[in-house]
Design a protein around this motif. Structure first.
Motif, PDB file in Angstrom:
ATOM      1  N   VAL A   1      -4.536  -0.031 -11.237  1.00  0.00           N
ATOM      2  CA  VAL A   1      -5.004   1.065 -10.394  1.00  0.00           C
ATOM      3  C   VAL A   1      -4.706   0.797  -8.925  1.00  0.00           C
ATOM      4  CG1 VAL A   1      -7.073   2.260  -9.565  1.00  0.00           C
ATOM      5  CG2 VAL A   1      -6.766   1.830 -12.009  1.00  0.00           C
ATOM      6  N   ILE A   2      -4.959  -0.415  -8.457  1.00  0.00           N
ATOM      7  CA  ILE A   2      -4.776  -0.712  -7.035  1.00  0.00           C
ATOM      8  C   ILE A   2      -3.300  -0.695  -6.655  1.00  0.00           C
ATOM      9  CG2 ILE A   2      -5.133  -2.411  -5.220  1.00  0.00           C
ATOM     10  CD1 ILE A   2      -7.626  -0.893  -6.230  1.00  0.00           C
ATOM     11  N   ILE A   3      -2.439  -1.272  -7.493  1.00  0.00           N
ATOM     12  CA  ILE A   3      -1.006  -1.283  -7.176  1.00  0.00           C
ATOM     13  C   ILE A   3      -0.453   0.138  -7.140  1.00  0.00           C
ATOM     14  CG2 ILE A   3       1.262  -1.957  -8.058  1.00  0.00           C
ATOM     15  CD1 ILE A   3      -0.043  -4.554  -9.039  1.00  0.00           C
TER      16      ILE A   3
ATOM     17  N   ILE B   1       0.856   2.410  -3.597  1.00  0.00           N
ATOM     18  CA  ILE B   1       2.223   2.939  -3.586  1.00  0.00           C
ATOM     19  C   ILE B   1       2.226   4.461  -3.506  1.00  0.00           C
ATOM     20  CG2 ILE B   1       4.349   3.188  -4.934  1.00  0.00           C
ATOM     21  CD1 ILE B   1       3.827   0.402  -6.071  1.00  0.00           C
ATOM     22  N   VAL B   2       1.421   5.110  -4.362  1.00  0.00           N
ATOM     23  CA  VAL B   2       1.462   6.567  -4.493  1.00  0.00           C
ATOM     24  C   VAL B   2       0.758   7.269  -3.344  1.00  0.00           C
ATOM     25  CG1 VAL B   2       0.730   8.516  -5.931  1.00  0.00           C
ATOM     26  CG2 VAL B   2       1.690   6.466  -6.994  1.00  0.00           C
ATOM     27  N   ILE B   3      -0.444   6.834  -3.005  1.00  0.00           N
ATOM     28  CA  ILE B   3      -1.227   7.564  -1.997  1.00  0.00           C
ATOM     29  C   ILE B   3      -0.549   7.573  -0.634  1.00  0.00           C
ATOM     30  CG2 ILE B   3      -3.433   7.674  -0.775  1.00  0.00           C
ATOM     31  CD1 ILE B   3      -4.799   6.654  -3.273  1.00  0.00           C
TER      32      ILE B   3
ATOM     33  N   GLY C   1       3.443   8.226   4.475  1.00  0.00           N
ATOM     34  CA  GLY C   1       3.803   6.871   4.875  1.00  0.00           C
ATOM     35  C   GLY C   1       2.628   6.117   5.484  1.00  0.00           C
ATOM     36  N   TRP C   2       2.832   4.813   5.629  1.00  0.00           N
ATOM     37  CA  TRP C   2       1.746   3.975   6.157  1.00  0.00           C
ATOM     38  C   TRP C   2       1.431   4.275   7.615  1.00  0.00           C
ATOM     39  CZ3 TRP C   2      -1.669   1.449   3.482  1.00  0.00           C
ATOM     40  CH2 TRP C   2      -1.357   1.034   2.178  1.00  0.00           C
ATOM     41  N   ASP C   3       2.438   4.738   8.393  1.00  0.00           N
ATOM     42  CA  ASP C   3       2.140   5.077   9.786  1.00  0.00           C
ATOM     43  C   ASP C   3       1.183   6.257   9.861  1.00  0.00           C
ATOM     44  OD1 ASP C   3       4.098   6.690   8.676  1.00  0.00           O
ATOM     45  OD2 ASP C   3       5.050   7.116  10.616  1.00  0.00           O
ATOM     46  N   MET C   4       1.298   7.190   8.918  1.00  0.00           N
ATOM     47  CA  MET C   4       0.374   8.314   8.870  1.00  0.00           C
ATOM     48  C   MET C   4      -1.005   7.875   8.400  1.00  0.00           C
ATOM     49  SD  MET C   4       2.077  10.848   9.995  1.00  0.00           S
ATOM     50  CE  MET C   4       0.998  12.211   9.537  1.00  0.00           C
ATOM     51  N   VAL C   5      -1.031   6.885   7.501  1.00  0.00           N
ATOM     52  CA  VAL C   5      -2.311   6.375   7.007  1.00  0.00           C
ATOM     53  C   VAL C   5      -3.100   5.739   8.143  1.00  0.00           C
ATOM     54  CG1 VAL C   5      -3.396   4.632   5.531  1.00  0.00           C
ATOM     55  CG2 VAL C   5      -1.540   6.041   4.628  1.00  0.00           C
ATOM     56  N   PHE C   6      -2.465   4.799   8.852  1.00  0.00           N
ATOM     57  CA  PHE C   6      -3.175   4.107   9.931  1.00  0.00           C
ATOM     58  C   PHE C   6      -3.406   5.025  11.130  1.00  0.00           C
ATOM     59  CE2 PHE C   6      -1.329   0.365   7.705  1.00  0.00           C
ATOM     60  CZ  PHE C   6      -2.526  -0.284   7.422  1.00  0.00           C
ATOM     61  N   GLY C   7      -2.450   5.918  11.391  1.00  0.00           N
ATOM     62  CA  GLY C   7      -2.650   6.863  12.487  1.00  0.00           C
ATOM     63  C   GLY C   7      -3.792   7.820  12.208  1.00  0.00           C
ATOM     64  N   GLY C   8      -3.852   8.352  10.990  1.00  0.00           N
ATOM     65  CA  GLY C   8      -4.947   9.252  10.623  1.00  0.00           C
ATOM     66  C   GLY C   8      -6.287   8.547  10.601  1.00  0.00           C
TER      67      GLY C   8
ATOM     68  N   PHE D   1      -4.854  11.841  -7.607  1.00  0.00           N
ATOM     69  CA  PHE D   1      -4.220  11.544  -8.881  1.00  0.00           C
ATOM     70  C   PHE D   1      -4.468  12.658  -9.891  1.00  0.00           C
ATOM     71  CE2 PHE D   1      -4.967   7.035  -7.451  1.00  0.00           C
ATOM     72  CZ  PHE D   1      -3.623   6.763  -7.205  1.00  0.00           C
ATOM     73  N   PRO D   2      -3.598  12.790 -10.888  1.00  0.00           N
ATOM     74  CA  PRO D   2      -3.880  13.724 -11.986  1.00  0.00           C
ATOM     75  C   PRO D   2      -5.100  13.244 -12.765  1.00  0.00           C
ATOM     76  CG  PRO D   2      -1.938  12.382 -12.466  1.00  0.00           C
ATOM     77  CD  PRO D   2      -2.286  12.137 -11.042  1.00  0.00           C
TER      78      PRO D   2
END
Length: 336
Positions: free
Chosen positions: A46-48, A52-54, A60-67, A174-175
């Motif tokens: 689940v974590i891997i 990757i998917v989220i 992308g990771w820049d959007m993750v940390f920026g958000g 996720f589905p």
């Protein structure tokens, strides 16, 4: 509170308790040891997949940390300050370092940790598990990233309960079939340590209280039966805490427990290492550490939750009369 299917929120918790009680009562430590393989496989899967998917779905990771940074910069209406930041500031860096060190030192003082070690069939088993521990710790670090993803995705917890943020994130990203797998990983991941904790507490009661003060000649069969019953009592008490007390207080109680167990380290470690120290001196040091630690905890408020006391484990050095806003981990200071 109702779940998404209209079922009272306490029902799944009670069902999980019944499953935990039945399989540990009948099989003892063997049950969590066997199911731990399933738990580890599900958690890793689940974590891997999540890391990757989220981020791909969020851009992308820049959007993750920026958000996440934007979400943490918003003002908390209760504290009238920013909710947080991605980086530690000068006031809480020392607190984090002492908390990390204190938590690492306290980890193997917990009775359930020793239960697993003493139940191992050989020294090689312990060495093999200790060698794999860094890889497992890496997964825990990846789990922490889920919080940043939830902030970036604008996920809101159910009725303000922050412990629901990751399940809601899985449900949104996720589905349904994989969400079910993720929820199963969360459930099994909670059952395994809960089983070992209850067994460890039951063993402590049976060997150190029941056999020592009530039945010195208790047979092995009688001790096993008492341990089973004590384990059930511990589980019932744990469920009662969750159902009756505020969820945030349950989390704070975990922090308090870590501080309390850490106060045994100087007396236990020194007492096992050398006989030079007088045993009553070690006991006096433990008592002093416990009292000072509890007083320090009592003085810590949590404006975000409205708690005036026992609101966390970060103690401001300003309480010592210093002109400083730097904080330190409570468990690291009393008996050291």
């Amino acid at each position: 509170m109702l779940t998404a299917m209209g079922v009272p929120g306490q029902i799944p918790l009670i069902v999980a308790f019944l499953i935990l009680a039945l399989y540990t009562y009948s099989s003892g430590l063997r049950a969590p040891a066997l199911i731990a393989f399933v738990k580890d496989a599900l958690v890793y899967l689940v974590i891997i997949v999540a890391v990757i998917v989220i981020p791909v779905k969020l851009g992308g990771w820049d959007m993750v940390f920026g958000g996440a940074e934007k979400a943490l910069a918003t003002i908390n209406p209760l504290t009238h300050a920013a909710k947080g930041s991605l980086l530690l500031n000068g006031n809480n860096q020392l607190q984090y370092v002492t908390w990390a060190l204190g938590s690492a030192l306290a980890l193997f003082l917990y009775p359930h940790s020793l239960t697993g070690v003493l139940a191992s069939n050989s020294r090689k088993t312990i060495k093999r598990n200790m060698a794999a521990l860094p890889a497992y710790s890496l997964v825990l670090a990846l789990i922490a990233l889920l919080g940043f993803m939830a902030l970036a995705a604008g996920i809101k917890p159910i009725k303000g309960d922050s412990t629901t943020i990751v399940p809601v994130l899985f449900d949104k990203m996720f589905p349904s079939w994989f969400t079910g797998i993720a929820f199963a990983a969360v459930a099994i991941g909670a059952l395994v340590p809960a089983a070992i904790m209850s067994i460890g507490a039951a063993n402590l009661f049976t060997r150190n209280i029941y056999k020592e003060f009530f039945r010195r000649d208790a047979s092995s069969k009688e001790q096993a039966q008492v341990s089973k019953l004590a384990s059930l009592v511990v589980k019932i008490g744990a469920v009662g805490f969750i159902l009756i007390l505020n969820t945030q207080f349950a989390i704070d109680l975990q922090l308090i427990g870590g501080i309390i167990i850490l106060q045994t380290l100087p007396s236990v470690a020194l007492g096992l290492y050398t006989r030079w120290f007088h045993r009553w001196g070690l006991v006096a040091g433990w008592v002093a550490g416990m009292l000072v630690g509890l007083v320090m905890l009592y003085q810590i408020p949590n404006p975000a939750t409205g708690h005036l006391h026992f609101g966390g484990s970060a103690y401001s050095l300003a309480n010592f009369g210093l002109h400083s806003k730097v904080q330190i981990y409570v468990g690291f200071s009393p008996s050291w």
